[in-house]
Design an enzyme around this catalytic site. Structure first.
Site, short mmCIF file in Angstrom:
data_model
loop_
_atom_site.label_atom_id
_atom_site.label_comp_id
_atom_site.label_asym_id
_atom_site.label_seq_id
_atom_site.Cartn_x
_atom_site.Cartn_y
_atom_site.Cartn_z
N CYS A 188 0.84 -1.20 0.00
CA CYS A 188 0.00 0.00 0.00
C CYS A 188 0.88 1.25 0.00
O CYS A 188 1.60 1.48 -0.96
CB CYS A 188 -0.98 -0.05 1.16
SG CYS A 188 -2.31 1.15 1.01
N HIS A 195 -3.79 -4.81 -0.05
CA HIS A 195 -3.34 -5.34 1.23
C HIS A 195 -3.39 -6.85 1.21
O HIS A 195 -4.44 -7.44 1.45
CB HIS A 195 -4.24 -4.81 2.36
CG HIS A 195 -4.07 -3.37 2.64
ND1 HIS A 195 -3.16 -2.89 3.55
CD2 HIS A 195 -4.69 -2.29 2.11
CE1 HIS A 195 -3.23 -1.58 3.57
NE2 HIS A 195 -4.15 -1.17 2.71
N GLU A 231 -2.36 -8.84 3.41
CA GLU A 231 -2.66 -9.33 4.76
C GLU A 231 -4.14 -9.18 5.09
O GLU A 231 -4.61 -9.67 6.11
CB GLU A 231 -1.80 -8.60 5.80
CG GLU A 231 -2.24 -7.20 6.17
CD GLU A 231 -1.88 -6.14 5.15
OE1 GLU A 231 -1.45 -6.49 4.02
OE2 GLU A 231 -2.03 -4.94 5.47
#
Lengths: 427, 209, 286
Positions: free
Chosen positions: B83, B187, B189
């Site tokens: 990001c 993202h 994650e």
């Protein structure tokens, strides 16, 4: 800490509890639905739902019904087979703690109701290692029963592609009003993990320290999401569609099927746990150690909500039973290979600090807040109208014997006498 | 062989989820801004959420710009920017005036232009179109995957460094790669199994280095 | 382009995940982290935690245990009064914070949060009240509609830095009567920021109708997700069948099934079930 003004449950109930503005708990408010809902209409919903699951090929069962030698199994199977006219496969997980009454009840169930049955018996060595692990880690010796009973039907449903599983009542709904009857809640892995298994699924138990290998917990693993979705497995609860009253239901079964009932160590309910040496005994004692209350409270609350006990009577009977020493402790300790000192040590690690403290004599006593909260609730109780039926639980013993040297034995109890030890080792 | 992954700590970015994801992939994960510690990592992750100017301010005042240049460019340690962590890899950022980035990958960070039906920030799940430069991050399976985006600025990199794009009015660059330095705008994650596959690809690339 | 998000809301009271009926009556469901973990496994696109009365250490425990259990974005609403509260929530594991009443009491806080943490971290949560044809911001403390027109309020908050708008409908919450698609549509067409709508979903059909009519960036589903197994998957399947582009998050699929009005799978044909008997279904591997 707060106590319901009507029943005896507290805000520290392990399943969670909420209260309305009048101080009545969620369990009581959902129980009130029993007197408000149109049960005829709900029965029709049930009939319509199961209709869609009937087998049309003649080569498979209509549904799976999990059973045991107790716990409304007769009522559930009677409803499914005789009233709904379904062809069920019944499945049972062998708890290992079986009483002879439980074995006879199960024999009677499968014979009189004429059903095919699958039984799962996990080998005793594995079960003992797992139970030692669960006792050490979170003070519970019943995990393998709860895990096995809740997963074996799902495994069979997935393996044999029988998508409908029919359970009896939903414990969360019944005790704490987790759901409304109208939510028509269905079985979910989430509920099993959070509430039945204390957030410990099978893989959490694998540990070198406890001698539990990954292969040991294989029987307790939930099927994959992919398998469940592919077969469309669903588990429904009859309690959402039938006005569930376990006492009344058992009493019908006593007459219809000669169901056996017997006194229990730590509760006045002679019907529900009659198949197990441990459930209303050592297991309930561990619940008392952890949470400060036992099954007698659950049963007293249940009967209170039906108006069969007043609040004072419920409190009295719960108090009477909660401190009873478990009679079958030695049986358990011998089976698992542990001393009472070791058992107590495990339980001491797991007492909830919100409920328990050590007093001046270093004995466990409940926190003052517990007593105060109960006194406060008793000052302004909410009373239900009295049910004239009263609250008497029967006992019944059958004269029949299930093992005999002269007749066919469908499934027997069996006994192995080791020549070295010289005493029977029950199997 | 368990990899050591160092997450660059410059006070920005939700590192907990990145850490959890990498631990699920059986990596040993630590957080640091110290050069000696970061040098022990097999690969580095540069997280980041927030504003370009705030990130570059932290990176330059802590000396992390020089540290990362030594580790990722001179020593060629694999580096993945996530990001804002991807955006600071650029040469320039245009938020609150023109500001220098790390300059590890050519290109400029510009504001997203709203258009018909295009809401700003670009928030939500989207699949991506794979490009040649992305071969070390995206497998064939990634064609079916979606990732979670939440950004108002985009890294406009030259064609040869575009690892993946998303359709906007023209193309939006959402992943970049130049040898051992990579970046993803989304993202991983926060992208469930699809995101784990990206992180796994990064760890597998690291093992080949 | 991106597909609409299917979002799970978890209302939290005294540390428990609860079912909420109009934010007045609550039924306990269980541990917030266990519910969040399951919804994440089923492929939810985002999770919104609504803290109704937990704060301090309790809030920290709830937010961090949920954040550790999931790999999707987490928005936390409830109890944010200061910049410090927003900072705490973000450091405990939230990706975004949703501000509601505090936007009324402290008009400058939206700008401050957006400046400090970025607009993408800030969701302006608005309670909507319909009076006939008109839509107003609902005032929770007064238990009635304010005089502020909804769209005016929303534009103000976007101008102040909100990255997304979360619309709540107290008149629909927990009622399972469907969503106020008309209101949602008005807002979606009028504002440039992504709009998520919440309140009223009881069946998969409700979700389909709202997406079709109002086209929000996302719809948030509450109580009903706890009622049946793999509920997120079933919602997504129903929405996909109705023609919307939905992210297929996991390998598990109900694409061979038909569904009842609630959205639950009907039994497959016996011939199909027989076929599956010897078909090995592998779990998804990373």
């Amino acid at each position: 800490m707060k106590v319901c003004r009507r029943c005896l449950y507290t805000s520290l109930h392990p399943l969670g509890l909420t209260f309305n503005e009048e101080g009545i708990c969620s369990g009581c408010t959902v129980h009130d639905e029993k007197n408000l809902l149109d049960w005829k209409a709900r029965r029709s919903s049930l009939e319509k739902l199961v209709e869609g699951f009937r087998n049309t090929s003649g080569q498979n069962y209509d549904c799976i019904v999990p059973v045991s030698g107790a716990r409304d199994s007769f009522f559930i199977l009677h409803t499914v087979k005789k009233e709904l006219g379904l062809n069920p496969l019944i499945v049972t997980y062998n708890k290992h703690y079986n009483t002879d009454i439980g074995v006879r009840n199960l024999a009677r169930l499968r014979t009189l109701l004429d059903c095919d049955i699958f039984t799962q018996t996990v080998d005793p060595d594995r079960v003992k290692r797992i139970t030692r692990a669960t006792l050490r880690r979170f003070g519970n010796m019943y995990w393998h029963c709860l895990a096995g009973q809740s997963v074996f039907p799902v495994q069979i449903a997935v393996k044999m592609k029988i998508p409908l599983i029919i359970w009896g009542h939903h414990q969360g709904l019944d005790q704490v009003g987790m759901f409304s009857h109208l939510d028509e809640v269905e079985m979910s892995r989430r509920h099993r993990r959070d509430h039945d298994l204390f957030r410990q699924e099978a893989d959490s138990l694998v540990s070198d320290f406890d001698f539990v290998k990954s292969s040991d917990v294989e029987p307790y693993r939930y099927p994959h999401d992919e398998e469940i979705a592919a077969a469309g497995v669903r588990g429904i609860y009859l309690g959402n569609y039938i006005r569930w009253d376990t006492k009344a239901q058992h009493e019908r079964m006593l007459d219809l099927y000669d169901y056996e009932a017997a006194p229990q160590t730590r509760t006045f309910d002679t019907y529900n746990d009659v198949d197990c040496w441990m459930h209303s005994d050592v297991h309930d004692y561990t619940k008392w150690c952890k949470w400060g209350y036992g099954r007698a409270t659950d049963h007293a609350v249940r009967e209170l909500r039906f108006g069969r006990l007043t609040r004072e009577q419920a409190l009295a009977v719960a108090s009477h039973y909660e401190e009873k020493e478990p009679l079958n402790m030695e049986l358990f300790l011998e089976w698992i290979g542990m001393t009472r000192f070791g058992f107590n040590f495990n339980m001491d690690q797991n007492r909830s600090p919100e409920i328990w403290k050590r007093n001046d004599q270093w004995r466990w006593a409940r926190q003052e807040a517990w007593g105060e909260a109960h006194r406060l609730a008793a000052q302004n109780p909410d009373r239900l109208p009295e049910n004239k039926d009263g609250c008497v639980f029967q006992t019944r013993k059958s004269p029949s014997v299930c093992d005999s040297p002269d007749r066919f034995i469908l499934i027997g109890k069996g006994e192995y006498r080791s020549p070295e030890i010289g005493t029977p080792v029950a199997v | 062989m368990r990899l050591n992954i160092g997450i660059v700590d410059y006070g920005l970015g939700n590192v907990r989820s990145v850490q959890n994801a990498l631990e699920r992939l059986d990596c040993r994960v630590f957080l640091s801004r110290n050069e000696e510690t970061l040098a022990k990592a097999d690969a580095l992750i540069l997280p980041g959420v927030g504003a370009f100017h705030a990130a570059m301010h932290e990176i330059t005042t802590t000396g992390l710009d020089a540290i990362l240049r030594r580790l990722a460019i001179d020593q060629r340690k694999p580096l993945l920017g996530i990001c804002l962590g991807m955006q600071v890899l650029a040469e320039w950022g245009e938020e609150h005036g023109r500001l220098r980035g790390l300059g590890f990958i050519p290109g400029e960070v510009k504001a997203l232009v709203p258009g018909a039906g295009r809401k700003i920030p670009h928030v939500g799940w989207s699949g991506v179109a794979l490009r040649a430069a992305g071969k070390n991050l995206f497998s064939r399976k990634a064609e079916d995957d979606s990732y979670y985006f939440d950004h108002s600025y985009v890294f406009d990199a030259p064609e040869k460094y575009r690892a993946a794009t998303v359709a906007w009015d023209d193309e939006l660059v959402v992943a970049v790669a130049k040898e051992n330095v990579m970046g993803v705008q989304f993202h991983p994650e926060k992208s469930q199994n699809a995101g784990l596959r990206i992180l796994k690809a990064f760890t597998q690339f690291t093992k080949t280095c | 382009m991106y597909s609409p998000r299917i979002i799970a809301t978890l209302v939290i009271r005294n540390g428990h995940h609860v079912q909420s009926l109009g934010f007045k009556h609550y039924l306990p469901v269980g541990s917030p982290a266990e519910s969040a973990r399951e919804y994440d496994r089923w492929g939810v696109d985002e999770i919104v935690l609504i803290l109704t009365n937990d704060s301090g250490e309790n809030a920290r425990h709830i937010i961090s245990s949920v954040a550790d259990a999931i790999a999707v974005p987490l928005t936390v609403a409830g109890g944010i009064r200061t910049l410090w509260d927003a900072h705490n929530y973000l450091s405990w594991g939230a990706d975004k914070v949703a501000l509601n009443h505090v936007l009324v009491e402290q008009p400058d806080i939206a700008t401050a949060v957006a400046h400090q943490f970025g607009s993408q971290c800030l969701v302006a949560s608005v309670d909507v009240w319909r009076t006939g044809n008109k839509l107003f911001r609902y005032d929770h403390w007064l238990h009635s509609a304010s005089s502020v027109e909804l769209l005016d309020w929303i534009h103000q908050k976007i101008g102040a830095g909100a990255g997304e708008i979360l619309l709540n409908f107290p008149q629909h919450d927990g009622m399972r009567i469907g969503m106020d698609s008309e209101a949602i549509s008005q807002v979606v067409q009028d504002v440039g920021a992504p709009v998520i709508a919440c309140g009223g979903i009881g069946t998969v059909q409700h979700a389909v109708d709202c997406l079709r009519t109002a086209n929000p960036s996302g719809i948030a589903i509450g109580n009903v997700l706890a009622h049946f197994e793999q509920s997120i998957l079933l919602f997504k399947e129903g929405i996909k069948t109705a023609g919307a582009e939905i992210r297929a998050a996991v390998k598990a699929t109900y694409n061979s099934h038909r569904f009842d009005p609630r959205g639950c799978p009907e039994k497959l044909d016996d011939a199909k079930l027989d076929e599956l008997l010897f078909h090995r279904i592998e779990p998804e591997l990373i």
